[in-house]
Design a protein around this motif. Structure first.
Motif, PDB file in Angstrom:
ATOM      1  N   ASN A 128      31.445  33.221  28.732  1.00  0.00           N
ATOM      2  CA  ASN A 128      32.298  34.397  28.940  1.00  0.00           C
ATOM      3  C   ASN A 128      33.174  34.254  30.180  1.00  0.00           C
ATOM      4  O   ASN A 128      32.759  33.692  31.192  1.00  0.00           O
ATOM      5  CB  ASN A 128      31.406  35.646  29.086  1.00  0.00           C
ATOM      6  CG  ASN A 128      32.111  36.765  29.840  1.00  0.00           C
ATOM      7  OD1 ASN A 128      31.923  36.946  31.038  1.00  0.00           O
ATOM      8  ND2 ASN A 128      32.964  37.492  29.149  1.00  0.00           N
ATOM      9  N   ASN A 170      32.349  22.562  36.414  1.00  0.00           N
ATOM     10  CA  ASN A 170      30.981  23.113  36.429  1.00  0.00           C
ATOM     11  C   ASN A 170      30.644  23.911  35.182  1.00  0.00           C
ATOM     12  O   ASN A 170      29.481  24.250  34.964  1.00  0.00           O
ATOM     13  CB  ASN A 170      30.792  24.043  37.638  1.00  0.00           C
ATOM     14  CG  ASN A 170      30.780  23.268  38.935  1.00  0.00           C
ATOM     15  OD1 ASN A 170      30.667  22.048  38.922  1.00  0.00           O
ATOM     16  ND2 ASN A 170      30.929  23.971  40.036  1.00  0.00           N
ATOM     17  N   MET A 204      33.040  41.339  32.224  1.00  0.00           N
ATOM     18  CA  MET A 204      31.594  41.609  32.270  1.00  0.00           C
ATOM     19  C   MET A 204      31.341  43.062  32.700  1.00  0.00           C
ATOM     20  O   MET A 204      30.199  43.493  32.718  1.00  0.00           O
ATOM     21  CB  MET A 204      30.910  40.633  33.217  1.00  0.00           C
ATOM     22  CG  MET A 204      31.411  40.764  34.617  1.00  0.00           C
ATOM     23  SD  MET A 204      30.523  39.704  35.722  1.00  0.00           S
ATOM     24  CE  MET A 204      31.379  40.082  37.236  1.00  0.00           C
ATOM     25  N   SER A 251      27.401  32.939  37.945  1.00  0.00           N
ATOM     26  CA  SER A 251      27.475  32.337  39.274  1.00  0.00           C
ATOM     27  C   SER A 251      28.867  32.545  39.888  1.00  0.00           C
ATOM     28  O   SER A 251      29.883  32.251  39.267  1.00  0.00           O
ATOM     29  CB  SER A 251      27.097  30.858  39.135  1.00  0.00           C
ATOM     30  OG  SER A 251      27.837  30.046  39.969  1.00  0.00           O
ATOM     31  N   HIS A 252      28.870  33.106  41.083  1.00  0.00           N
ATOM     32  CA  HIS A 252      30.086  33.336  41.873  1.00  0.00           C
ATOM     33  C   HIS A 252      31.117  34.189  41.155  1.00  0.00           C
ATOM     34  O   HIS A 252      32.318  33.931  41.236  1.00  0.00           O
ATOM     35  CB  HIS A 252      30.674  31.997  42.322  1.00  0.00           C
ATOM     36  CG  HIS A 252      29.753  31.287  43.263  1.00  0.00           C
ATOM     37  ND1 HIS A 252      29.411  31.801  44.498  1.00  0.00           N
ATOM     38  CD2 HIS A 252      29.039  30.147  43.128  1.00  0.00           C
ATOM     39  CE1 HIS A 252      28.550  30.996  45.092  1.00  0.00           C
ATOM     40  NE2 HIS A 252      28.298  29.984  44.281  1.00  0.00           N
ATOM     41  N   CYS A 253      30.636  35.197  40.453  1.00  0.00           N
ATOM     42  CA  CYS A 253      31.523  36.061  39.685  1.00  0.00           C
ATOM     43  C   CYS A 253      31.345  37.524  40.111  1.00  0.00           C
ATOM     44  O   CYS A 253      32.312  38.276  40.193  1.00  0.00           O
ATOM     45  CB  CYS A 253      31.164  35.861  38.213  1.00  0.00           C
ATOM     46  SG  CYS A 253      32.215  36.709  37.102  1.00  0.00           S
TER      47      CYS A 253
HETATM   48  C1  LIG Z   1      34.661  31.306  41.358  1.00  0.00           C
HETATM   49  S1  LIG Z   1      34.721  31.296  39.608  1.00  0.00           S
HETATM   50  C2  LIG Z   1      33.078  30.792  39.235  1.00  0.00           C
HETATM   51  C3  LIG Z   1      33.025  29.764  38.164  1.00  0.00           C
HETATM   52  C4  LIG Z   1      31.646  29.232  37.818  1.00  0.00           C
HETATM   53  N1  LIG Z   1      30.768  30.267  37.329  1.00  0.00           N
HETATM   54  C5  LIG Z   1      31.026  28.529  39.004  1.00  0.00           C
HETATM   55  O1  LIG Z   1      30.007  29.007  39.524  1.00  0.00           O
HETATM   56  O2  LIG Z   1      31.542  27.499  39.432  1.00  0.00           O
HETATM   57  C6  LIG Z   1      34.706  33.031  39.221  1.00  0.00           C
HETATM   58  C7  LIG Z   1      35.005  33.308  37.766  1.00  0.00           C
HETATM   59  O3  LIG Z   1      34.701  34.680  37.498  1.00  0.00           O
HETATM   60  C8  LIG Z   1      35.653  35.147  36.573  1.00  0.00           C
HETATM   61  N2  LIG Z   1      35.669  36.622  36.585  1.00  0.00           N
HETATM   62  C9  LIG Z   1      36.130  37.441  37.563  1.00  0.00           C
HETATM   63  N3  LIG Z   1      35.982  38.720  37.190  1.00  0.00           N
HETATM   64  C10 LIG Z   1      35.397  38.705  35.959  1.00  0.00           C
HETATM   65  C11 LIG Z   1      34.997  39.718  35.044  1.00  0.00           C
HETATM   66  N4  LIG Z   1      35.169  41.008  35.333  1.00  0.00           N
HETATM   67  N5  LIG Z   1      34.441  39.351  33.866  1.00  0.00           N
HETATM   68  C12 LIG Z   1      34.256  38.045  33.560  1.00  0.00           C
HETATM   69  N6  LIG Z   1      34.622  37.028  34.395  1.00  0.00           N
HETATM   70  C13 LIG Z   1      35.197  37.363  35.569  1.00  0.00           C
HETATM   71  C14 LIG Z   1      36.949  34.522  37.053  1.00  0.00           C
HETATM   72  O4  LIG Z   1      37.930  34.531  36.033  1.00  0.00           O
HETATM   73  C15 LIG Z   1      36.476  33.109  37.417  1.00  0.00           C
HETATM   74  O5  LIG Z   1      36.593  32.212  36.347  1.00  0.00           O
END
Ligand SMILES: C[S@@+](CC[C@H](N)C(=O)[O-])C[C@H]1O[C@@H](n2cnc3c(N)ncnc32)[C@H](O)[C@@H]1O
Length: 354
Positions: free
Chosen positions: A74, A38, A119, A135-137
């Motif tokens: 990112n 994705n 982030m 998304s989902h982060c």
């Molecule tokens: C479930 S995945 C989502 C991937 C994609 N955005 C999607 O919607 O399919 C969550 C992502 O958030 C990242 N993540 C978690 N905490 C984060 C942070 N503090 N800063 C940046 N990325 C982070 C994780 O490494 C992971 O790759």
């Protein structure tokens, strides 16, 4: 994807914040991009919307807007950026091919760069970004609440908020979310230009649900039970289980709305909640799960992909196979009650013009 309409709308609005004149550069960033199939879809959606906009200006005003895009991907430094970079070439060729065959779309140059960092820190210069997507982060916390990680309070063998979680621990999770979300809003506010936009999507709770209720708590509660099952088998130490908590919090729609309003940095252009099946392969109607075992396997894979590093760091690699086998079996039983739905919040925020 369910949230593309919000993304398209935000891109079109964000384009208005570009400085007028020839040679405008739009800066966009996807936060928590991961390295899966994705990752580049978001780039394609943004670029297609910009391409269509540029073509429209050419059709309407007989002069084509000249826009270039700088796109930052990112994620945390541990993300497999190399995998993302290796797929870029193919992606660029596909975009150019699409623009060539799609009459309604102009080719817009897009320069993609990886941006490792949390982030929950500053990651881009002041007033330099027109569009953030994530998304989902945002469901992930920056850390486990301190009074939980230092043992001041314990979570009664739950790894997230469960039915036996003491109120004081529920409050710790919620307060950590509030701190993180407010920090996130103030950091992005600094980085966005006036008139810039954010589209944020993350799992949450329906208005009426308490933190220990709903589709998020449900899947983690079963994982707590699977870990507990491994204790008498000698695979998991009781003390290790007691000290393991997920850096996670699923806020309710009201909690999110209230925080944004209190924070007073952004205007809410749109906010809504939709339900998405934890089993992405199950698009059947109704609440009954037709094949509980295969649905449970699918959900277990998603959950494993998200938290395998955390489990490995805390309990060691050896328990992984057994744990997720037990988890899938327990989930299959749990799914007999009905589908595991995940409430998802999507919000469009605008940094109002000064
Ligand atoms: C479930 S995945 C989502 C991937 C994609 N955005 C999607 O919607 O399919 C969550 C992502 O958030 C990242 N993540 C978690 N905490 C984060 C942070 N503090 N800063 C940046 N990325 C982070 C994780 O490494 C992971 O790759």
């Amino acid at each position: 994807m369910e949230t593309w309409p919000e993304l398209h709308k935000a891109v079109r609005e964000a384009l208005k914040s570009l400085s007028p004149g020839a040679g405008s550069t739009m800066v966009a960033a996807d936060l928590g991009c991961s390295s899966g199939p994705n990752t580049l879809l978001v780039v394609s959606e943004v670029m297609n919307t910009i391409g269509a906009h540029v073509q429209e200006t050419a059709d309407n005003y007989r002069s084509r807007a000249i826009i270039e895009v700088q796109f930052f991907l990112n994620d945390l430094p541990g993300n497999d950026f190399n995998l993302v970079f290796r797929s870029l070439d193919q992606h660029q060729r596909r975009l150019q091919g699409l623009a060539a065959v799609e009459e309604k779309q102009a080719a817009v140059p897009c320069y993609i760069a990886g941006l490792p960092g949390s982030m929950y820190t500053r990651i881009l210069p002041c007033q330099s970004v027109h569009l953030f997507h994530s998304s989902h982060c945002l469901i992930w916390r920056s850390k486990i609440p301190e009074d939980l990680s230092n043992g001041t309070h314990v979570n009664a063998d739950n790894i997230y908020i469960g039915k036996t979680t003491p109120k004081v621990v529920v409050d710790l999770f919620r307060e950590q979310f509030e701190k993180d979300f407010e920090l996130f809003l103030s950091l992005r506010h600094k980085e966005l230009v006036s008139g810039g936009y954010m589209v944020l999507t993350f799992a949450g709770r329906r208005r009426e649900e308490m933190p220990m209720q709903g589709g998020v708590a449900r899947v983690w509660e079963v994982l707590s039970q699977a870990l507990e099952y491994l204790v008498p088998k000698g695979l998991v130490e009781k003390e290790k289980l007691s000290s393991f908590n997920m850096p996670y919090y699923a806020p309710s729609l009201d909690e999110v709305t209230q925080l944004i309003k209190q924070n007073d940095l952004f205007d809410i252009e749109d906010i809504r909640l939709f339900e998405s099946n934890w089993d992405a392969y199950d698009d059947s109607d109704g609440d009954v799960v037709l094949n509980c075992s295969s649905s449970a396997e699918n959900i277990a894979k998603i959950i494993r992909a998200g938290i395998e590093p955390l489990i490995m760091n805390h309990f060691g690699e050896d328990i992984l196979e057994e744990l997720f086998m037990v988890y899938a079996a327990m989930l299959a039983k749990n799914l007999e009650k009905g589908k595991a739905m995940c409430p998802v919040i999507v919000v469009i925020l605008n940094k109002s013009e000064l």
